[in-house]
Design a protein around this motif. Sequence first.
Motif, PDB file in Angstrom:
ATOM      1  N   UNK A 140       0.845  -1.328  -0.026  1.00 58.11           N
ATOM      2  CA  UNK A 140      -0.028  -0.124  -0.083  1.00 58.11           C
ATOM      3  C   UNK A 140       0.959   1.325   0.005  1.00 58.11           C
ATOM      4  N   UNK A 141       1.909   1.441   0.904  1.00 56.91           N
ATOM      5  CA  UNK A 141       2.868   2.462   0.746  1.00 56.91           C
ATOM      6  C   UNK A 141       3.295   2.650  -0.798  1.00 56.91           C
ATOM      7  N   UNK A 146       3.207   5.876  -5.615  1.00 57.68           N
ATOM      8  CA  UNK A 146       2.968   5.917  -6.879  1.00 57.68           C
ATOM      9  C   UNK A 146       1.811   6.804  -7.603  1.00 57.68           C
ATOM     10  N   UNK A 147       0.799   6.622  -6.710  1.00 60.42           N
ATOM     11  CA  UNK A 147      -0.534   7.378  -6.967  1.00 60.42           C
ATOM     12  C   UNK A 147      -0.267   8.815  -6.829  1.00 60.42           C
ATOM     13  N   UNK A 148       0.574   9.368  -5.905  1.00 59.46           N
ATOM     14  CA  UNK A 148       0.962  10.633  -5.752  1.00 59.46           C
ATOM     15  C   UNK A 148       1.604  11.103  -7.119  1.00 59.46           C
ATOM     16  N   UNK A 149       2.348  10.569  -7.548  1.00 63.41           N
ATOM     17  CA  UNK A 149       3.076  10.591  -8.882  1.00 63.41           C
ATOM     18  C   UNK A 149       2.288  10.727 -10.067  1.00 63.41           C
ATOM     19  N   UNK A 150       1.468   9.832 -10.177  1.00 59.17           N
ATOM     20  CA  UNK A 150       0.517   9.808 -11.321  1.00 59.17           C
ATOM     21  C   UNK A 150      -0.525  10.855 -11.320  1.00 59.17           C
ATOM     22  N   UNK A 151      -1.280  10.942 -10.014  1.00 59.52           N
ATOM     23  CA  UNK A 151      -2.288  11.998  -9.612  1.00 59.52           C
ATOM     24  C   UNK A 151      -3.508  11.283  -9.856  1.00 59.52           C
ATOM     25  N   UNK A 152      -4.433  11.731  -9.009  1.00 58.03           N
ATOM     26  CA  UNK A 152      -5.785  11.087  -8.766  1.00 58.03           C
ATOM     27  C   UNK A 152      -6.786  11.698  -9.644  1.00 58.03           C
ATOM     28  N   UNK A 153      -7.778  11.065 -10.275  1.00 60.04           N
ATOM     29  CA  UNK A 153      -8.071   9.482  -9.902  1.00 60.04           C
ATOM     30  C   UNK A 153      -7.181   8.578 -10.553  1.00 60.04           C
ATOM     31  N   UNK A 154      -7.044   7.499  -9.930  1.00 61.27           N
ATOM     32  CA  UNK A 154      -6.357   6.515 -10.455  1.00 61.27           C
ATOM     33  C   UNK A 154      -7.200   5.205 -10.624  1.00 61.27           C
ATOM     34  N   UNK A 155      -6.804   4.336 -11.332  1.00 56.82           N
ATOM     35  CA  UNK A 155      -7.454   2.987 -11.502  1.00 56.82           C
ATOM     36  C   UNK A 155      -6.653   2.149 -10.944  1.00 56.82           C
ATOM     37  N   UNK A 156      -7.161   1.221  -9.979  1.00 57.29           N
ATOM     38  CA  UNK A 156      -6.481   0.192  -9.251  1.00 57.29           C
ATOM     39  C   UNK A 156      -6.777  -1.137 -10.097  1.00 57.29           C
ATOM     40  N   UNK A 157      -5.691  -1.852 -10.671  1.00 61.75           N
ATOM     41  CA  UNK A 157      -6.221  -2.705 -11.580  1.00 61.75           C
ATOM     42  C   UNK A 157      -5.423  -4.153 -11.094  1.00 61.75           C
ATOM     43  N   UNK A 158      -6.109  -5.273 -11.397  1.00 63.23           N
ATOM     44  CA  UNK A 158      -5.587  -6.477 -11.354  1.00 63.23           C
ATOM     45  C   UNK A 158      -4.771  -6.894 -12.733  1.00 63.23           C
ATOM     46  N   UNK A 159      -3.398  -7.476 -12.739  1.00 65.83           N
ATOM     47  CA  UNK A 159      -2.743  -7.440 -14.103  1.00 65.83           C
ATOM     48  C   UNK A 159      -3.448  -8.598 -14.864  1.00 65.83           C
ATOM     49  N   UNK A 160      -3.971  -9.491 -14.125  1.00 69.24           N
ATOM     50  CA  UNK A 160      -4.606 -10.736 -14.932  1.00 69.24           C
ATOM     51  C   UNK A 160      -5.943 -10.560 -15.007  1.00 69.24           C
ATOM     52  N   UNK A 161      -6.625  -9.463 -14.547  1.00 70.23           N
ATOM     53  CA  UNK A 161      -8.169  -9.264 -14.808  1.00 70.23           C
ATOM     54  C   UNK A 161      -8.735  -9.193 -15.944  1.00 70.23           C
ATOM     55  N   UNK A 173      -6.278   9.112  -1.591  1.00 75.52           N
ATOM     56  CA  UNK A 173      -5.687   8.410  -0.758  1.00 75.52           C
ATOM     57  C   UNK A 173      -6.438   7.412  -0.102  1.00 75.52           C
ATOM     58  N   UNK A 174      -7.646   7.934   0.482  1.00 75.39           N
ATOM     59  CA  UNK A 174      -8.524   7.178   1.548  1.00 75.39           C
ATOM     60  C   UNK A 174      -8.940   5.957   0.649  1.00 75.39           C
ATOM     61  N   UNK A 175      -9.495   6.328  -0.513  1.00 72.70           N
ATOM     62  CA  UNK A 175     -10.124   5.104  -1.272  1.00 72.70           C
ATOM     63  C   UNK A 175      -8.961   4.122  -1.587  1.00 72.70           C
ATOM     64  N   UNK A 176      -7.985   4.675  -2.165  1.00 66.39           N
ATOM     65  CA  UNK A 176      -6.984   3.720  -2.326  1.00 66.39           C
ATOM     66  C   UNK A 176      -6.691   2.626  -1.013  1.00 66.39           C
ATOM     67  N   UNK A 178      -8.449   1.973   1.322  1.00 62.70           N
ATOM     68  CA  UNK A 178      -9.556   1.146   1.497  1.00 62.70           C
ATOM     69  C   UNK A 178      -9.722  -0.097   0.765  1.00 62.70           C
ATOM     70  N   UNK A 179      -9.282   0.420  -0.684  1.00 61.18           N
ATOM     71  CA  UNK A 179      -9.673  -0.898  -1.791  1.00 61.18           C
ATOM     72  C   UNK A 179      -8.144  -1.582  -1.995  1.00 61.18           C
ATOM     73  N   UNK A 180      -7.204  -1.317  -1.555  1.00 58.70           N
ATOM     74  CA  UNK A 180      -5.834  -1.919  -2.179  1.00 58.70           C
ATOM     75  C   UNK A 180      -6.024  -3.294  -1.805  1.00 58.70           C
ATOM     76  N   UNK A 181      -6.031  -3.787  -0.503  1.00 62.61           N
ATOM     77  CA  UNK A 181      -6.092  -5.181  -0.348  1.00 62.61           C
ATOM     78  C   UNK A 181      -7.265  -5.884  -0.857  1.00 62.61           C
ATOM     79  N   UNK A 182      -8.683  -5.254  -0.938  1.00 61.02           N
ATOM     80  CA  UNK A 182      -9.733  -6.119  -1.397  1.00 61.02           C
ATOM     81  C   UNK A 182      -9.573  -6.090  -3.165  1.00 61.02           C
ATOM     82  N   UNK A 183      -8.763  -5.328  -3.627  1.00 59.73           N
ATOM     83  CA  UNK A 183      -8.594  -5.826  -4.990  1.00 59.73           C
ATOM     84  C   UNK A 183      -7.918  -6.803  -5.249  1.00 59.73           C
ATOM     85  N   UNK A 184      -6.645  -6.942  -4.237  1.00 62.21           N
ATOM     86  CA  UNK A 184      -5.593  -7.924  -4.518  1.00 62.21           C
ATOM     87  C   UNK A 184      -6.660  -9.252  -4.095  1.00 62.21           C
TER      88      UNK A 184
END
Length: 451
Positions: A140-141, A146-161, A173-176, A178-184
């Motif tokens: 998550x760190x 990385x998200x700070x560098x790219x800028x929000x909004x971002x799409x968190x994606x599974x590579x194999x999805x 940041x809060x959304x990221x 919250x969702x990081x572990x659940x998307x994984x």
Amino acid sequence: MKKVLIANRGEIARRIIETCKKLHIETVAIYAEADAELPYVKEADSAFLIGPSQVQQSYLKVDDILALAKREGVDAIHPGYGLLSENASFARKIEEEGMIFIGPKPETIDKMGDKIGSRQTMQAAGVPVVPGTDEGVLTLEDALEEARRIGYPIMLKASSGGGGIGMIRCDDEQALSQNFVSVKTRAKAYFGDDVVFLEKYISGGRHIEVQIFGDTQGNIVHLFERNCSVQRRNQKVIEESPSPNFPQAAREKLLQAAVDAAKAVNYRNAGTVEFIVDENNDFYFLEMNTRLQVEHPVTEAVTGFDLVEWQLQVAKGESLPIINQSEIQSSGHALEFRIYAEDPKTFFPSPGKISRLDWGSLEGIRIDAGYEEGNSVTPFYDPMIAKVIIQSDSREQAVKKAQQFFSSVTIEGVKTNVALFQQFLGADAFMNGTYTTAVLPQWLEQQKEEK
Ligand code: ADP
Ligand code: ADP
Ligand code: MG
């Protein structure tokens, strides 16, 4: 090629059988218990029960399917879409057994099946990709940095999805967090792989994809684009070609980029290069689908070609039916609607018996249906009942024809999205052709507010 086994079910199995019949190729179907009564099982020259209803015990049983194919003496296997269609090890085993896999080379499936890897390949080939991370983000760190560098909004994606599963938009940041572990976790559960990465979320974007085709001689052509921006849960429900509101110069650049993408991987057979196109008509590679696409009939309607026939011809080792790009023309306008057995409010599947199915007037309308009246939509598979393909000289006429068509359809026993299409077709947001991937959710929200 004399005998083909179809390692799939429903409407796509039926679609492949149709072309095989036309070409006097014998067909072998497989079916799970829940599908015994479906039309494709009767339409194939022979059909074999492959196992219980769950896909893991039937349509995904690679070794059983291969054993059957050998026993039946088939020359080739068509994987359809979904299921084993993008499974490189299945393709490899088919070739090892001396049969033909109707699709790309197993290496290409491997290379393109992974979103991170395919982004790298495309970048190297000079095809623009969505700004994002070059590799998977492990913690998550790292993701937050990385998200700070790219800028929000971002799409968190599974590579194999795939199928719209394994991705979520994060606005901060809060959304990221919250969702990081659940998307994984979800990615691991669905695709057996929990690698995730980040992309910039392209707001106001449109999903425009290009049908490409290659042969073993190294010829590559495109068959124009499809706009698939009408989506729910990041999955397409209406597709059309040509894309409305897309200037010719931008279209040509996009088509060329898709051909470049296919050339970069020495592509063979049918494939689709998906792009997200922003408000300035700048486009970014999303992913490549190494198979026949659900919405391929849209392309068949505007080009007049039978794409399954092209697939079979290329699979035999022959060259593409047309090698010269300028001889491939698109005319008129085509729309495809995916009719699902689902609750139109929640988009949850609505399985059950189709007690009544009457398409009404079918003049000039193509229906690719997996089911007929009396069949049941079961909870084991994708709940798509049918695809409706409507073609006309202009977009306006095609839309009008679609409105007429939907007012004459009767489907009973399961909930469907037919009424939703009927209303949505009349909405200015769709009519004016400027819509983005957010159009359907936004329109539904507006309907709710107006009530
Ligand atoms: P296309 O890209 O051809 O429009 P989709 O992305 O909608 O197709 O998916 C193709 C088919 O495969 C659909 O029936 C979809 O439900 C199914 N599908 C794709 N990926 C998955 C998956 N990971 N799990 C289950 N079904 C999937
Ligand atoms: P899948 O493998 O599930 O088809 P895609 O990467 O093709 O995944 O994305 C599916 C859909 O999700 C796209 O058509 C688009 O609507 C949305 N989407 C994906 N990535 C982005 C992005 N970076 N920005 C905006 N929308 C996106
Ligand atoms: Mg996609």
